[in-house]
Enzyme design. Structure first.
Site, short mmCIF file in Angstrom:
data_model
loop_
_atom_site.label_atom_id
_atom_site.label_comp_id
_atom_site.label_asym_id
_atom_site.label_seq_id
_atom_site.Cartn_x
_atom_site.Cartn_y
_atom_site.Cartn_z
N CYS A 40 0.91 -1.30 0.06
CA CYS A 40 -0.11 0.19 -0.02
C CYS A 40 1.05 1.30 0.09
O CYS A 40 2.08 1.13 0.65
CB CYS A 40 -0.91 0.00 1.18
SG CYS A 40 -1.90 1.41 1.61
N SER A 42 0.65 3.79 1.90
CA SER A 42 0.94 4.28 3.35
C SER A 42 2.18 3.36 3.83
O SER A 42 2.98 4.22 4.41
CB SER A 42 -0.17 3.70 4.18
OG SER A 42 -1.49 4.33 3.60
N HIS A 45 4.72 5.65 2.17
CA HIS A 45 5.16 6.73 3.09
C HIS A 45 6.15 6.58 4.01
O HIS A 45 7.16 7.60 4.34
CB HIS A 45 3.61 7.42 3.57
CG HIS A 45 2.92 7.79 2.49
ND1 HIS A 45 3.20 8.63 1.57
CD2 HIS A 45 1.32 7.90 2.39
CE1 HIS A 45 2.29 9.04 0.87
NE2 HIS A 45 1.03 8.56 1.34
N HIS A 61 0.45 -4.17 6.03
CA HIS A 61 -0.61 -4.08 6.96
C HIS A 61 -2.07 -4.52 6.36
O HIS A 61 -3.03 -4.27 6.60
CB HIS A 61 -0.86 -2.51 7.56
CG HIS A 61 -1.14 -1.61 6.35
ND1 HIS A 61 0.14 -0.89 5.76
CD2 HIS A 61 -2.18 -1.07 5.66
CE1 HIS A 61 -0.31 -0.19 4.91
NE2 HIS A 61 -1.74 -0.06 4.51
N CYS A 163 -6.98 -3.51 3.51
CA CYS A 163 -7.06 -2.01 3.47
C CYS A 163 -7.55 -1.17 2.38
O CYS A 163 -8.51 -0.88 2.30
CB CYS A 163 -5.27 -1.62 3.71
SG CYS A 163 -5.13 0.08 3.54
P1 PAD Z 1 -0.98 4.77 -5.66
O1 PAD Z 1 0.57 5.01 -5.45
O2 PAD Z 1 -1.52 3.46 -6.08
O3 PAD Z 1 -1.79 5.76 -6.40
C1 PAD Z 1 -1.72 7.10 -6.29
C2 PAD Z 1 -2.25 7.77 -7.80
O4 PAD Z 1 -2.40 9.36 -7.65
C3 PAD Z 1 -1.20 7.45 -9.04
O5 PAD Z 1 -2.16 6.86 -10.01
C4 PAD Z 1 -0.64 8.84 -9.42
O6 PAD Z 1 -0.42 8.72 -10.69
C5 PAD Z 1 -1.85 9.78 -8.92
N1 PAD Z 1 -1.16 11.11 -8.75
C6 PAD Z 1 0.00 11.29 -8.06
N2 PAD Z 1 0.10 12.82 -8.14
C7 PAD Z 1 -1.13 13.26 -8.74
C8 PAD Z 1 -1.29 14.37 -8.88
N3 PAD Z 1 -0.79 15.43 -8.76
N4 PAD Z 1 -2.48 14.62 -9.83
C9 PAD Z 1 -3.32 13.54 -10.20
N5 PAD Z 1 -3.03 12.27 -9.89
C10 PAD Z 1 -1.96 12.02 -9.05
O7 PAD Z 1 -1.58 4.91 -4.24
P2 PAD Z 1 -2.51 4.28 -3.16
O8 PAD Z 1 -3.85 4.43 -4.18
O9 PAD Z 1 -2.05 3.08 -2.48
O10 PAD Z 1 -2.73 5.20 -2.07
C11 PAD Z 1 -3.19 6.62 -2.29
C12 PAD Z 1 -3.29 7.35 -0.85
O11 PAD Z 1 -4.04 7.05 -0.12
C13 PAD Z 1 -1.96 7.40 -0.35
O12 PAD Z 1 -1.58 8.48 0.17
C14 PAD Z 1 -2.09 6.46 0.81
O13 PAD Z 1 -1.36 6.58 1.98
C15 PAD Z 1 -3.36 6.84 1.25
C16 PAD Z 1 -4.35 5.61 2.12
N6 PAD Z 1 -5.28 6.23 2.85
C17 PAD Z 1 -5.99 5.55 3.72
C18 PAD Z 1 -7.04 5.90 4.76
O14 PAD Z 1 -7.53 5.29 5.21
N7 PAD Z 1 -7.30 7.18 4.81
C19 PAD Z 1 -5.88 3.90 3.64
C20 PAD Z 1 -4.79 3.62 2.85
C21 PAD Z 1 -4.05 4.39 1.97
ZN ZN Z 2 -2.98 0.89 3.27
#
Ligand code: PAD
Ligand code: ZN
Ligand code: ZN
Length: 361
Positions: A40, A42, A45, A61, A163
């Site tokens: 993921c 996260s 990060h 996770h 997740c």
């Molecule tokens: P990912 O890397 O699979 O996807 C991110 C997407 O964003 C990619 O397709 C990128 O091309 C695109 N992107 C990046 N910058 C830009 C921009 N400036 N404009 C438009 N598109 C862009 O990541 P993911 O989907 O696994 O995770 C996304 C976020 O969600 C990440 O910050 C993660 O930490 C967070 C998350 N939050 C929770 C929660 O409960 N809040 C849970 C799991 C993940």
């Molecule tokens: Zn996650």
């Protein structure tokens, strides 16, 4: 026991394969054999130092596995049970657990801080990220953070329900409760955003706009329900473009990137009276997010949700949804890796080449 684990010794270092010592489960804990675990953003990060943590650490996770042994006092799980860990436990005693207003538990917040885990390397303790830690053959977790799921569901891909899938689908269906006929804008079409898209499709959204700087995401996004794809680098005034496109502002927007600039754009592209914008992406530690007060005073609401607003006891239902083909996880699993390929897996994520990579054990 000695187990093989991928350990991160410090941010911006590669994972190292190590043989680590794992204590047996104590009271209220379970030993789990990890069968599949997803990568993921996260986790990334933490690898990149954007989210502080204490090292050496066991990350991971998003997993599924089998209960091997239960500590004393664990009544609702037994060896052989198939389980999916979840970042939000259910202590059942705190003010949050007894409130219908949140899916959180105060224990979930406590476990966001590093504390002693059950793993050691040469006698030195290893922390378990946010109380989990699944990039290992076996792990020991508190039983209150583990959902028992049906045993005919394949570990790969149901680990994704631990997740990413739940975070995206739940944000739409459990948190925002998007109504049929709504317009929805999704910023970031990765492992989370594409699940927001599939949630919006299930909700019956009329228009689903996907915004991603990576053009390569367009075809999978359309397959999942995006009705219009936008590469923001080709649009000079993105928010006014989105306002026009949605006929006066989206009913809902979801930021699935973790970037304060796109968080603000996601707010500003919603309807000024009833628009609701959800922050899902995790921004770098210490970042601020800004808004013009006038953009809020007509009634727009800016909010967020953790793990899609889902509770641990909803995970078995999400597994049913996968088994009944209500949700599609298979098309999002683009790579399957061994544990010793974790570094390559995160490189794929950084390059935008994977949606979900899963380590199978
Ligand atoms: P990912 O890397 O699979 O996807 C991110 C997407 O964003 C990619 O397709 C990128 O091309 C695109 N992107 C990046 N910058 C830009 C921009 N400036 N404009 C438009 N598109 C862009 O990541 P993911 O989907 O696994 O995770 C996304 C976020 O969600 C990440 O910050 C993660 O930490 C967070 C998350 N939050 C929770 C929660 O409960 N809040 C849970 C799991 C993940
Ligand atoms: Zn996650
Ligand atoms: Zn609680």
């Amino acid at each position: 026991m000695n187990v093989t684990a991928a350990i991160l010794h410090a941010p911006n270092q590669p994972f190292q394969m190590e043989t680590v010592e794992l204590d047996g489960p104590r009271e209220g804990e379970v030993l789990i054999q990890v069968k599949a675990t997803g990568l993921c953003h996260s986790d990334l990060h933490v690898c990149e130092g954007n989210v502080p943590w204490q090292f050496p650490a066991l990350l991971g996770h998003e997993a599924a596995g089998i209960v091997v042994e239960c500590g004393s006092g664990v009544d609702d799980l037994k060896p052989g049970d198939h389980v999916v860990p979840f970042l939000i436990p259910r202590c059942g005693k705190c003010a949050y657990c007894s409130s219908a207003k949140t899916n959180l538990c105060l224990e979930a917040l406590a476990r966001l801080r590093p504390r002693e885990g059950r793993f050691r390397l040469n006698g030195k303790p290893i922390t378990q990220l946010w109380g989990l830690g699944t990039f290992a053959e076996y792990t020991v977790l508190p039983a209150d953070t583990v959902a028992k799921v049906r045993s005919d569901a394949p570990f790969d891909p149901i680990c994704y329900i631990g997740c990413g899938a739940t975070t995206g689908i739940g944000a739409v269906l459990f948190s925002a409760k998007v109504e049929a006929g709504s317009s929805v804008v999704v910023f970031g079409l990765g492992g989370i955003g594409l699940n927001v898209v599939q949630g919006a499709r299930i909700a019956g959204a009329r228009m689903i706009v996907g915004v991603d700087t990576n053009q390569a995401k367009e075809s999978i996004a359309r397959e999942f329900g995006v009705t219009e794809f936008i590469d923001p680098t080709s649009i000079p005034k993105l928010t006014s473009h989105l306002m026009k496109m949605t006929g006066g502002g989206a009913d809902y927007s979801f930021e699935c990137i973790g970037n304060p600039t796109t968080m603000r754009q996601a707010l500003e592209c919603t309807n000024l009276a009833w628009g609701r914008s959800y922050v899902i992406g995790v921004a770098p530690h210490g970042a601020d997010v800004c808004a013009t007060p006038a953009h809020l005073m007509m009634g727009r609401r800016w909010t967020g949700c953790y793990m899609g607003g889902a509770r641990l006891n909803q995970l078995p239902e999400l597994v049913d949804w996968y088994m009944n083909k209500k949700i599609n996880l298979d098309s999002l699993i683009t790579h399957r890796l061994r544990l010793d390929q974790l570094n390559e897996g995160f490189e794929l994520m950084k390059k935008g080449e994977s949606i979900r990579a899963i380590v199978t054990l």
